[in-house]
Enzyme design. Structure first.
Site, PDB file in Angstrom:
ATOM      1  N   SER A 105      -9.737   1.913   2.970  1.00  0.00           N
ATOM      2  CA  SER A 105      -8.749   2.443   2.274  1.00  0.00           C
ATOM      3  C   SER A 105      -7.855   1.661   1.229  1.00  0.00           C
ATOM      4  CB  SER A 105      -8.168   3.650   2.934  1.00  0.00           C
ATOM      5  OG  SER A 105      -7.240   3.032   3.890  1.00  0.00           O
ATOM      6  N   SER A 129      -9.572  -0.473   7.287  1.00  0.00           N
ATOM      7  CA  SER A 129      -9.207  -0.391   5.697  1.00  0.00           C
ATOM      8  C   SER A 129      -8.510  -1.690   5.221  1.00  0.00           C
ATOM      9  CB  SER A 129      -8.168   0.721   5.758  1.00  0.00           C
ATOM     10  OG  SER A 129      -8.840   1.970   5.593  1.00  0.00           O
ATOM     11  N   LYS A 149       0.731  -1.139   0.066  1.00  0.00           N
ATOM     12  CA  LYS A 149       0.044   0.009   0.049  1.00  0.00           C
ATOM     13  C   LYS A 149       1.038   1.335  -0.022  1.00  0.00           C
ATOM     14  CE  LYS A 149      -3.760   2.025   2.569  1.00  0.00           C
ATOM     15  NZ  LYS A 149      -4.550   1.999   3.876  1.00  0.00           N
TER      16      LYS A 149
HETATM   17  N1  GLN Z   1     -12.794   4.093   6.594  1.00  0.00           N
HETATM   18  C1  GLN Z   1     -12.081   4.574   7.738  1.00  0.00           C
HETATM   19  C2  GLN Z   1     -11.892   5.826   7.659  1.00  0.00           C
HETATM   20  O1  GLN Z   1     -11.937   6.365   6.614  1.00  0.00           O
HETATM   21  C3  GLN Z   1     -10.959   3.682   8.063  1.00  0.00           C
HETATM   22  C4  GLN Z   1      -9.889   4.042   7.429  1.00  0.00           C
HETATM   23  C5  GLN Z   1      -8.539   3.006   7.732  1.00  0.00           C
HETATM   24  O2  GLN Z   1      -8.751   1.926   8.524  1.00  0.00           O
HETATM   25  N2  GLN Z   1      -7.413   3.530   7.219  1.00  0.00           N
HETATM   26  O3  GLN Z   1     -11.073   6.553   8.469  1.00  0.00           O
END
Ligand code: GLN
Length: 483
Positions: free
Chosen positions: A156, A180, A81
């Site tokens: 994400s 994410s 990532k």
């Molecule tokens: N969807 C969550 C956010 O927008 C989690 C993001 C993540 O785990 N990096 O913060």
């Protein structure tokens, strides 16, 4: 099915290289070809490290030819990532502000994979600074779901999930602050793991919410994910939050289900907020588990409904402070300034130009909840609810080995459908709790449902106590085989 045929297990890939049945170079070449073939469609990779990956492959082939033990991931291609730093290529965190940024070092998790024989093939697209649940908030374009390119892969870490689901590579790394890794794994039909807080070093992970962030693996099977975590986990002198807790061999007892097996199902997890087809599919799996001899325990986790509110105070608060370093001086692209502009103008312009709208929203939210006069009302209160959520889960784990439910209330949704931030935040209802409590979680493919004439995958979510990954993998292995 719209995804490519399943790929060989990581154990088989490594074994084929060890036996000399094929070369690492041949594996990496064919992997790079698959990446290139599908990347226009999926946009899962922001950058592909062709030359570096092939060079690493030929070094490994030479070592294998000499009879060296090159490790348990001998020649396994992995994608990383874009918020995890690598010396090779660039690290942009899905943001314009870090466009072209070259890290002087490589993250510990990636170094450990490489030391075990893995080959990094490139960096995957993600929501900017890992903020999002759809991989649409990416400065380098949205990622698409291999099951239906009109739909999001989740986020994400959507690029990593799509890369594995789309057959571009057999393994990938993501980061999970509130879901994410697990949510995109669910939406793409692969396995995704959020390790316990402190299980994997965060050295080299660009910080979002420092008390929540963990690096976690994506793979096609529970065994592959367990193999990857086993290599990455364990203390690191560069990250004092990485716990000095022994790492068990996650593979040794993987095929032995815990006995007795007690699964807690919170009544809040199969309620009205879910797509009914998701609830129905998960309820079917619970029935199969019962028939297989597991004890299913009804549990009550009333604080579940406060998880999102708590997360969306704590995570932005930490993000607002972590992202202060991207100011055009210490880190990040510097804006042009005009006559009469001072240092503050330079910061403000650089940040205004460099950050996208979701990141700005989080910074404003976080700054607000930390500001004098609001700190007690929001931030301190969220910390108190965090403790209550943790206590509630600890109470549940006194009666069961794992908590089970859907990973995401909905399957992959069409691009653009959740433009409203609050609708997007609701994707995290089941996953953010895991990070708030510092425990571990995994999403396992549970089958597919039909939505608008397409088959879409659904993920089954298991949460286990902190540092109980070994048990979690064994239960996940049971769930993986339910059929
Ligand atoms: N969807 C969550 C956010 O927008 C989690 C993001 C993540 O785990 N990096 O913060």
């Amino acid at each position: 099915m719209s995804t490519d045929a399943p790929i060989a297990s990581l154990a088989d890939v490594a074994d084929a290289h060890r036996r000399g049945a094929t070369t690492v170079e041949a594996t990496v070449r064919s992997c790079l070809e698959r990446v290139d073939r599908r990347n226009d469609e999926l946009n899962s990779f922001r950058e592909v490290h062709h030359a570096e990956a092939l060079a690493a492959a030929s070094t490994l082939d030479e070592r294998l030819a000499r009879g060296d033990d090159v490790g348990p991931l001998a020649g396994v291609p992995v994608a990383v990532k874009d918020n995890i730093v690598t010396r090779a290529g660039t690290t942009c965190c899905g943001s314009r502000i870090l466009e072209g940024y070259r890290s002087p070092f490589t993250a510990t998790a990636v170094e450990r994979l490489a030391a075990a024989g893995a080959i990094v093939i490139g960096k995957t697209n993600c929501d900017e600074f890992a903020m999002g649940s759809s991989s649409e908030h990416c400065a380098y374009g949205p990622v698409r779901n291999p099951w239906d390119p009109a739909r999001v892969p989740g986020g994400s870490s959507g690029g990593s999930a799509a890369a594995v689901a789309g057959g571009q590579c057999p393994a990938a790394l993501g980061s999970d602050t509130g879901g994410s890794v697990r949510q995109p794994a669910a939406l793409c039909g692969v396995v995704g793991v959020k390790p316990s807080y402190g299980r994997v070093s965060r050295w080299g992970l660009v910080a979002f919410g420092s008390s929540l962030d963990q690096i976690g693996p994506f793979a096609a099977s529970v065994a592959d994910a367990a193999r990857l975590l086993g290599v990455m986990a364990g203390p690191d002198e560069r990250d004092s939050t990485c716990a000095d807790v022994p790492v068990p061999d996650y593979l040794a007892r993987l095929e032995t289900p815990p006995d007795p097996l007690r699964i807690g199902v919170p009544r809040q997890y199969l309620g009205d907020g879910n797509d009914p087809a998701v609830s129905e599919l998960i309820a079917g799996k619970i029935q199969l588990l019962r028939e297989a001899g597991a004890t299913i325990i009804d549990i009550d986790l009333p604080l579940t409904t406060h998880g999102i509110a708590t997360y969306y105070v704590i995570a932005p608060a930490e993000a607002s402070s972590n992202l202060a370093r991207f100011d055009g001086i210490r880190y990040g692209r510097r804006a042009k300034t005009g006559p009469g502009d001072d240092l503050f103008d330079l910061y403000a312009r650089s940040r205004a130009e460099g950050f996208g709208p979701e990141v700005k929203r989080r910074i404003m939210l976080g700054t607000y909840v930390l500001s004098a006069g609001y700190y007690d009302a929001y931030y301190v209160r969220a910390l108190k609810v965090r403790r209550l959520i943790k206590n509630e889960l600890d109470g549940a784990f006194a009666h069961c080995d794992a908590i089970l439910g859907p990973t995401s209330p909905v399957p992959a949704f069409p691009l653009g459908e959740r433009a409203d931030p609050l609708t997007m935040y609701r994707c995290d209802v089941y996953t953010a709790i895991t990070n708030i409590a510092g425990i571990c979680g995994i999403s396992v493919p549970a089958g597919t449902i039909e939505t608008d004439g397409r088959r879409l995958p659904v993920g089954l979510h298991l949460q286990c106590p902190a540092f109980a990954e070994e048990t979690m993998f064994r239960i996940a292995r049971v769930c993986e085989q339910l059929g």
